[in-house]
Scaffold this motif. Sequence first.
Motif, PDB file in Angstrom:
ATOM      1  N   VAL A 245      30.396  19.354  -8.026  1.00 42.53           N
ATOM      2  CA  VAL A 245      30.065  18.094  -7.987  1.00 42.53           C
ATOM      3  C   VAL A 245      29.396  17.881  -7.727  1.00 42.53           C
ATOM      4  O   VAL A 245      28.737  19.026  -5.978  1.00 42.53           O
ATOM      5  CB  VAL A 245      31.350  17.991  -6.824  1.00 42.53           C
ATOM      6  N   VAL A 246      28.281  17.651  -7.749  1.00 40.17           N
ATOM      7  CA  VAL A 246      27.260  17.363  -7.234  1.00 40.17           C
ATOM      8  C   VAL A 246      26.561  15.697  -6.350  1.00 40.17           C
ATOM      9  O   VAL A 246      27.202  14.872  -7.079  1.00 40.17           O
ATOM     10  CB  VAL A 246      26.082  17.210  -8.491  1.00 40.17           C
ATOM     11  N   GLY A 247      25.943  15.670  -5.374  1.00 43.06           N
ATOM     12  CA  GLY A 247      25.451  15.116  -4.877  1.00 43.06           C
ATOM     13  C   GLY A 247      24.093  14.758  -4.992  1.00 43.06           C
ATOM     14  O   GLY A 247      23.682  15.417  -4.754  1.00 43.06           O
ATOM     15  N   VAL A 248      23.837  13.677  -5.084  1.00 49.70           N
ATOM     16  CA  VAL A 248      22.110  12.914  -5.341  1.00 49.70           C
ATOM     17  C   VAL A 248      21.906  12.407  -4.527  1.00 49.70           C
ATOM     18  O   VAL A 248      22.297  11.642  -4.484  1.00 49.70           O
ATOM     19  CB  VAL A 248      21.713  12.640  -7.471  1.00 49.70           C
ATOM     20  N   SER A 249      21.087  11.937  -3.333  1.00 47.79           N
ATOM     21  CA  SER A 249      20.817  11.698  -2.813  1.00 47.79           C
ATOM     22  C   SER A 249      19.368  11.164  -1.777  1.00 47.79           C
ATOM     23  O   SER A 249      18.702  12.473  -1.443  1.00 47.79           O
ATOM     24  CB  SER A 249      21.615  11.399  -1.246  1.00 47.79           C
ATOM     25  N   GLN A 250      18.190  10.739  -1.987  1.00 48.42           N
ATOM     26  CA  GLN A 250      16.806  10.662  -1.275  1.00 48.42           C
ATOM     27  C   GLN A 250      17.001  11.472   0.178  1.00 48.42           C
ATOM     28  O   GLN A 250      16.717  12.275   0.509  1.00 48.42           O
ATOM     29  CB  GLN A 250      16.656  10.039  -1.448  1.00 48.42           C
TER      30      GLN A 250
ATOM     31  N   ALA B 277       0.965  -1.879  -0.063  1.00 48.38           N
ATOM     32  CA  ALA B 277       0.009  -0.052   0.328  1.00 48.38           C
ATOM     33  C   ALA B 277       1.049   1.486   0.529  1.00 48.38           C
ATOM     34  O   ALA B 277       0.337   2.260  -0.593  1.00 48.38           O
ATOM     35  CB  ALA B 277      -0.984  -0.235   1.570  1.00 48.38           C
ATOM     36  N   GLY B 278       2.165   1.417   0.467  1.00 48.81           N
ATOM     37  CA  GLY B 278       3.550   2.798   1.379  1.00 48.81           C
ATOM     38  C   GLY B 278       3.472   2.680  -0.633  1.00 48.81           C
ATOM     39  O   GLY B 278       2.973   3.702  -1.337  1.00 48.81           O
ATOM     40  N   MET B 279       3.784   1.586  -1.575  1.00 52.15           N
ATOM     41  CA  MET B 279       4.778   1.945  -2.703  1.00 52.15           C
ATOM     42  C   MET B 279       3.532   1.929  -3.313  1.00 52.15           C
ATOM     43  O   MET B 279       4.150   3.157  -4.968  1.00 52.15           O
ATOM     44  CB  MET B 279       4.866   0.537  -3.061  1.00 52.15           C
ATOM     45  N   ALA B 280       2.092   1.688  -3.147  1.00 51.54           N
ATOM     46  CA  ALA B 280       0.974   2.587  -4.253  1.00 51.54           C
ATOM     47  C   ALA B 280       1.225   3.863  -4.048  1.00 51.54           C
ATOM     48  O   ALA B 280       1.209   4.541  -4.690  1.00 51.54           O
ATOM     49  CB  ALA B 280      -0.276   1.133  -4.174  1.00 51.54           C
ATOM     50  N   THR B 281       1.141   3.949  -3.454  1.00 53.78           N
ATOM     51  CA  THR B 281       0.848   5.676  -2.862  1.00 53.78           C
ATOM     52  C   THR B 281       2.484   6.342  -3.168  1.00 53.78           C
ATOM     53  O   THR B 281       1.202   7.039  -3.827  1.00 53.78           O
ATOM     54  CB  THR B 281       0.119   5.766  -1.071  1.00 53.78           C
ATOM     55  N   ASP B 282       2.351   5.882  -3.038  1.00 55.77           N
ATOM     56  CA  ASP B 282       3.578   6.619  -3.424  1.00 55.77           C
ATOM     57  C   ASP B 282       4.429   6.924  -5.120  1.00 55.77           C
ATOM     58  O   ASP B 282       4.365   8.518  -5.329  1.00 55.77           O
ATOM     59  CB  ASP B 282       5.356   6.177  -3.020  1.00 55.77           C
TER      60      ASP B 282
ATOM     61  N   VAL C 165       9.969   1.156   0.771  1.00 55.79           N
ATOM     62  CA  VAL C 165      12.301   1.510   1.051  1.00 55.79           C
ATOM     63  C   VAL C 165      12.021   1.380  -0.435  1.00 55.79           C
ATOM     64  O   VAL C 165      13.327   2.550  -0.887  1.00 55.79           O
ATOM     65  CB  VAL C 165      12.429   0.276   1.318  1.00 55.79           C
ATOM     66  N   ALA C 166      11.851   1.140  -1.702  1.00 52.02           N
ATOM     67  CA  ALA C 166      12.131   0.977  -2.896  1.00 52.02           C
ATOM     68  C   ALA C 166      11.471   2.781  -3.163  1.00 52.02           C
ATOM     69  O   ALA C 166      10.559   3.433  -3.536  1.00 52.02           O
ATOM     70  CB  ALA C 166      10.969  -0.037  -3.352  1.00 52.02           C
ATOM     71  N   ALA C 167      12.605   3.353  -4.150  1.00 53.18           N
ATOM     72  CA  ALA C 167      12.095   4.455  -4.426  1.00 53.18           C
ATOM     73  C   ALA C 167      11.643   5.014  -5.547  1.00 53.18           C
ATOM     74  O   ALA C 167      12.042   4.112  -6.358  1.00 53.18           O
ATOM     75  CB  ALA C 167      13.373   5.500  -3.913  1.00 53.18           C
ATOM     76  N   THR C 168      10.312   5.379  -5.306  1.00 58.20           N
ATOM     77  CA  THR C 168       9.456   6.064  -6.830  1.00 58.20           C
ATOM     78  C   THR C 168       9.952   7.431  -6.792  1.00 58.20           C
ATOM     79  O   THR C 168      10.418   7.683  -7.673  1.00 58.20           O
ATOM     80  CB  THR C 168       8.391   5.485  -6.811  1.00 58.20           C
TER      81      THR C 168
ATOM     82  N   LYS D  29      14.034  -1.570 -10.003  1.00 62.82           N
ATOM     83  CA  LYS D  29      13.394  -1.420  -9.000  1.00 62.82           C
ATOM     84  C   LYS D  29      12.828  -3.081  -9.155  1.00 62.82           C
ATOM     85  O   LYS D  29      12.109  -3.793  -7.741  1.00 62.82           O
ATOM     86  CB  LYS D  29      12.121  -0.900  -9.519  1.00 62.82           C
ATOM     87  N   LEU D  30      13.109  -4.317 -10.101  1.00 64.54           N
ATOM     88  CA  LEU D  30      12.310  -5.373  -9.706  1.00 64.54           C
ATOM     89  C   LEU D  30      13.812  -5.941  -9.251  1.00 64.54           C
ATOM     90  O   LEU D  30      12.663  -7.352  -8.083  1.00 64.54           O
ATOM     91  CB  LEU D  30      13.314  -5.863 -11.239  1.00 64.54           C
ATOM     92  N   MET D  31      14.382  -5.721  -8.756  1.00 61.07           N
ATOM     93  CA  MET D  31      15.522  -6.554  -8.022  1.00 61.07           C
ATOM     94  C   MET D  31      14.980  -6.233  -6.763  1.00 61.07           C
ATOM     95  O   MET D  31      14.976  -7.537  -6.028  1.00 61.07           O
ATOM     96  CB  MET D  31      16.282  -6.160  -8.058  1.00 61.07           C
TER      97      MET D  31
END
Lengths: 350, 350
Positions: free
Chosen positions: B95-100, B6-11, B150-153, B231-233
Amino acid sequence: MTERGAGMATDIAEQPEVYGKLLEAPSVAAIEQVARAIAERRPKHVVFTARGTSDHAALYAAYLTEIRLGIPAGLASPSAITVYGARPDFSEALVVGVSQSGGSPDLTEVLKIAREQGALTLAVTNNAGSLLNQTAELTVDVAAGHERAVAATKTYTAELLALLLLVEAVKGGGTVPAEERAALAELPALAARTLEDETPAQLADRYRFAGRVVTTGRGYAYPTAREAALKLMETSYLAALAFSGADLLHGPLAMADPDVPVLAVLGTGPGSTAMADVLHRLGERRADVVTIGSGQVAEASARLAVPAVDERYAALLDILPLQRLALAIALGRGENPDAPRGLKKVTETL
Amino acid sequence: MTERGAGMATDIAEQPEVYGKLLEAPSVAAIEQVARAIAERRPKHVVFTARGTSDHAALYAAYLTEIRLGIPAGLASPSAITVYGARPDFSEALVVGVSQSGGSPDLTEVLKIAREQGALTLAVTNNAGSLLNQTAELTVDVAAGHERAVAATKTYTAELLALLLLVEAVKGGGTVPAEERAALAELPALAARTLEDETPAQLADRYRFAGRVVTTGRGYAYPTAREAALKLMETSYLAALAFSGADLLHGPLAMADPDVPVLAVLGTGPGSTAMADVLHRLGERRADVVTIGSGQVAEASARLAVPAVDERYAALLDILPLQRLALAIALGRGENPDAPRGLKKVTETL
């Protein structure tokens, strides 16, 4: 008709000799001359461009460039230039194309554009007469001789050694320091000793029915993990997934379970220490881990032993039992690694 | 207790809203201010550093930087700096750091060292109070709100859009041009429409027993292929292998056969044209190809349809059905994608 895999077996066996030849005075002198031209130009950053196996040699060289020379280095995707027409300002850059055949039209196009855009350009190939060599201002011949199998082995390790010599010569102001030369002189014998170990052939049986495999390593050991995965895909059609140890923990770890064999390239020195947490987490997931390197690890179910050397040199030895493993798995599955289905020796992409 | 997934679906469902919010005047103005600071400094090259999902957003931004700005850009491995102590001269670099989360110690260390070594530094995160933000000179908040799974979307696509706005603002001399703003204003509705399609849920059944899957794309579509594989992994524990279309032809193609499903992200424009040869070669190997994009392809057995947009924007839509596919496969296999085995939301690597 020759035996299945005879070409790849011969290519693999020739690697100590290829190392010896590259370390002879004339080869080193030619590389030192290129190093002097680079040192004079003092590039502010280095861009490597390559495909397939050569991409892994380029990755190794990018680590060396940052760590040994303190020059930012990265791998460029040719498609930004070749497909989308990007024309980056390369006036402060050294752009290096690495290619076994020197025949890939996209890399040639990247070097041509890079030169027009102000870069110092270098081609590292196993084909001195190639189009890539003609396009670049500087060239390094890795001189590995004719490669029989489609899957690259000796041209890969020759690229590694040539790039190592080049970086150390730039660091030495145009000369590979004598102590480095002395240490590298041990490599052919160490490579020959590594190739004598029969563990890869024994291990191949273990993977006869594996559908997938994960390879992992950090730092200097990461290119080895990537190259091992590619060999297993090319020759044995295994789904081989390569991850840096850190990236493995960012997601793909979820996939690991007792059915997924893991080949962990430990390296020596700092890279090896950084792998400890990765091995621990893999142990928690009850993954079946085989280690490659000089160290013993409690979590491992088997080990491909390699002599202990400086971490920079480990890349030149660690891949050897993995090449033999890929060859043995392919033969065990009845495949012919000299001519994998669907592949040609020179891959032309745009 | 909430329903599995439900969490991933909402995200996933919130992404049109996240796009809308990022495109509002205050967010765009904040990004334009950062763009002006970058335009003034005129970096000679851009180094992105990131892990996992954010690494794919960084890859997208590297393409944009080279193609739209003509500035060489690459992805750096943190380990050269954090594990091996490299101290590259970053005096001409952004230099660019990208992080959720902005919570990864290795990225923070890279930005700290980069700043000491003369770089202009930028943190792009979904956590304005993070250590990464505190370390960097400039910051961009992707403002995606709390992510449940946990899986970022939605943090991934918010990073894509924020980086796109940033690059276009740099190109526009500190302002996102009005015509670009107008075109981007369509995105939330297009994303909502893309998410209405029920094909992903139907396709999930097809992959219920797949052990592995290959994803592929070129140029702007390649980050989508990489992110779909991750995502599939993460959620379904599939062995998902991502390759640029060109790299696929350099070896891994040998692995493709009728048992290996291929998800091919077509893109539009030049990237799409470059994929034609890849699809043809996959067809020769009788691979089962599902395409993602606006075009129809003869070789494909199914298609995830996405509205036709500029190739730069396609990355913001193409990933949506693939996120839903990963979610549906995970649910079909009885897994809980909100909390994959062995993973935490913030991954700390050194």
